[in-house]
Design a protein around this motif. Structure first.
Motif, PDB file in Angstrom:
ATOM      1  N   PHE A  78       0.860  -1.122   0.024  1.00 35.56           N
ATOM      2  CA  PHE A  78       0.045   0.112   0.100  1.00 35.56           C
ATOM      3  C   PHE A  78       0.987   1.125  -0.036  1.00 35.56           C
ATOM      4  CE2 PHE A  78      -2.722  -3.096   1.951  1.00 35.56           C
ATOM      5  CZ  PHE A  78      -3.794  -3.231   1.198  1.00 35.56           C
ATOM      6  N   PRO A  79       0.772   1.939  -1.258  1.00 37.19           N
ATOM      7  CA  PRO A  79       1.591   3.224  -1.133  1.00 37.19           C
ATOM      8  C   PRO A  79       1.053   4.249  -0.187  1.00 37.19           C
ATOM      9  CG  PRO A  79       0.469   2.706  -3.225  1.00 37.19           C
ATOM     10  CD  PRO A  79      -0.106   1.860  -2.213  1.00 37.19           C
ATOM     11  N   ARG A  80       2.136   5.021   0.490  1.00 41.19           N
ATOM     12  CA  ARG A  80       1.903   6.006   1.348  1.00 41.19           C
ATOM     13  C   ARG A  80       1.526   7.334   0.643  1.00 41.19           C
ATOM     14  NH1 ARG A  80       7.265   5.248   4.045  1.00 41.19           N
ATOM     15  NH2 ARG A  80       6.955   3.015   4.839  1.00 41.19           N
ATOM     16  N   GLY A  86       3.669   5.753  -7.721  1.00 42.00           N
ATOM     17  CA  GLY A  86       4.268   5.846  -9.029  1.00 42.00           C
ATOM     18  C   GLY A  86       5.368   4.555  -8.969  1.00 42.00           C
ATOM     19  N   ARG A  87       5.767   4.409  -7.769  1.00 43.60           N
ATOM     20  CA  ARG A  87       6.859   3.476  -7.825  1.00 43.60           C
ATOM     21  C   ARG A  87       6.093   2.052  -7.875  1.00 43.60           C
ATOM     22  NH1 ARG A  87       8.384   6.272  -3.354  1.00 43.60           N
ATOM     23  NH2 ARG A  87      10.277   7.582  -4.138  1.00 43.60           N
ATOM     24  N   LEU A  88       5.046   1.667  -7.094  1.00 43.28           N
ATOM     25  CA  LEU A  88       4.422   0.503  -7.210  1.00 43.28           C
ATOM     26  C   LEU A  88       3.835   0.487  -8.765  1.00 43.28           C
ATOM     27  CD1 LEU A  88       2.790  -2.026  -6.090  1.00 43.28           C
ATOM     28  CD2 LEU A  88       0.771  -0.263  -5.572  1.00 43.28           C
ATOM     29  N   THR A  89       3.400   1.331  -9.379  1.00 43.27           N
ATOM     30  CA  THR A  89       2.826   0.851 -10.897  1.00 43.27           C
ATOM     31  C   THR A  89       3.968   0.566 -11.514  1.00 43.27           C
ATOM     32  OG1 THR A  89       2.722   3.403 -11.280  1.00 43.27           O
ATOM     33  CG2 THR A  89       0.523   2.560 -10.498  1.00 43.27           C
ATOM     34  N   GLU A 116      10.720   2.117  -1.513  1.00 43.13           N
ATOM     35  CA  GLU A 116      10.566   3.409  -0.846  1.00 43.13           C
ATOM     36  C   GLU A 116       9.049   3.843  -0.814  1.00 43.13           C
ATOM     37  OE1 GLU A 116      12.168   7.900  -0.962  1.00 43.13           O
ATOM     38  OE2 GLU A 116      13.062   6.479  -2.082  1.00 43.13           O
ATOM     39  N   GLY A 117       8.459   4.016   0.385  1.00 41.38           N
ATOM     40  CA  GLY A 117       7.186   4.679   0.572  1.00 41.38           C
ATOM     41  C   GLY A 117       6.073   3.734   0.576  1.00 41.38           C
ATOM     42  N   LEU A 118       6.238   2.367   0.408  1.00 44.21           N
ATOM     43  CA  LEU A 118       5.488   1.301   0.405  1.00 44.21           C
ATOM     44  C   LEU A 118       5.045   0.823   1.832  1.00 44.21           C
ATOM     45  CD1 LEU A 118       6.216  -0.449  -2.652  1.00 44.21           C
ATOM     46  CD2 LEU A 118       4.724   1.236  -2.529  1.00 44.21           C
ATOM     47  N   ASN A 119       3.963   0.580   2.421  1.00 51.15           N
ATOM     48  CA  ASN A 119       3.561  -0.128   3.587  1.00 51.15           C
ATOM     49  C   ASN A 119       3.368  -1.509   2.949  1.00 51.15           C
ATOM     50  OD1 ASN A 119       3.524   2.034   5.359  1.00 51.15           O
ATOM     51  ND2 ASN A 119       1.451   2.686   4.652  1.00 51.15           N
TER      52      ASN A 119
END
Length: 160
Positions: A78-80, A86-89, A116-119
């Motif tokens: 889950f992106p923060r 953008g990183r997840l996609t 980075e930035g992902l839960n």
């Protein structure tokens, strides 16, 4: 306060059966405070879920269930923030470019590159190897810490 986070919609082919709108309506009927949509190596169901959750006044966490080709247990991501989204996609696009249509090939190293930035929520496999799970969690913690440290350093340098 309770929100189910591992919800899979019909956008997870042959895994989820309900439309995102139906899942949001069901969560509302059950009195849940929110719902987390995490389709299998996809974020395709989140737009419909977002629209339905807004209309229902329900909180929504959007992400993806990352399924790995290297034996790593599934991990909900889950992106923060928008940058992490953008990183997840990009991570999902990378996996889809490697595979036949409709599939996604990801390894743990790919997640580490985009962490980075992902839960993250590591889903326990059917048979738990405690030592392997501890090693995985330590690797994820280390990678996330390193990425956060680098981002802070880059931000400090750019502000000078």
């Amino acid at each position: 306060m309770y929100a189910e986070l591992a919800v899979t919609t019909n956008f997870s082919f042959l895994r989820g059966a309900s439309h995102p709108e139906e899942l949001v309506a069901g969560a509302k009927r059950l009195g849940l405070d929110g719902i987390g949509i995490a389709d299998r190596n996809s974020v395709a169901g989140v737009v419909r879920a977002h629209m339905a959750a807004n209309a229902a006044g329900l909180r929504l966490a959007v992400g993806a269930r990352l399924v790995f080709a290297d034996g790593t247990p599934d991990i909900l991501s889950f992106p923060r923030d928008r940058t992490a989204w953008g990183r997840l996609t990009r991570l999902l696009s990378l996996g889809k470019l490697r595979a036949q249509k409709g599939d996604c090939i990801l390894g743990l190293a790919d997640l580490v590159d985009f962490i980075e930035g992902l839960n993250l929520i590591v889903m326990a496999p059917p048979r738990i190897d405690a030592a392997a799970l501890q090693k995985l969690l330590a690797r994820l913690r280390q990678a996330a810490g390193e990425k956060m440290h680098l981002a802070r350093r880059q931000h400090a340098v750019s502000r000078r």
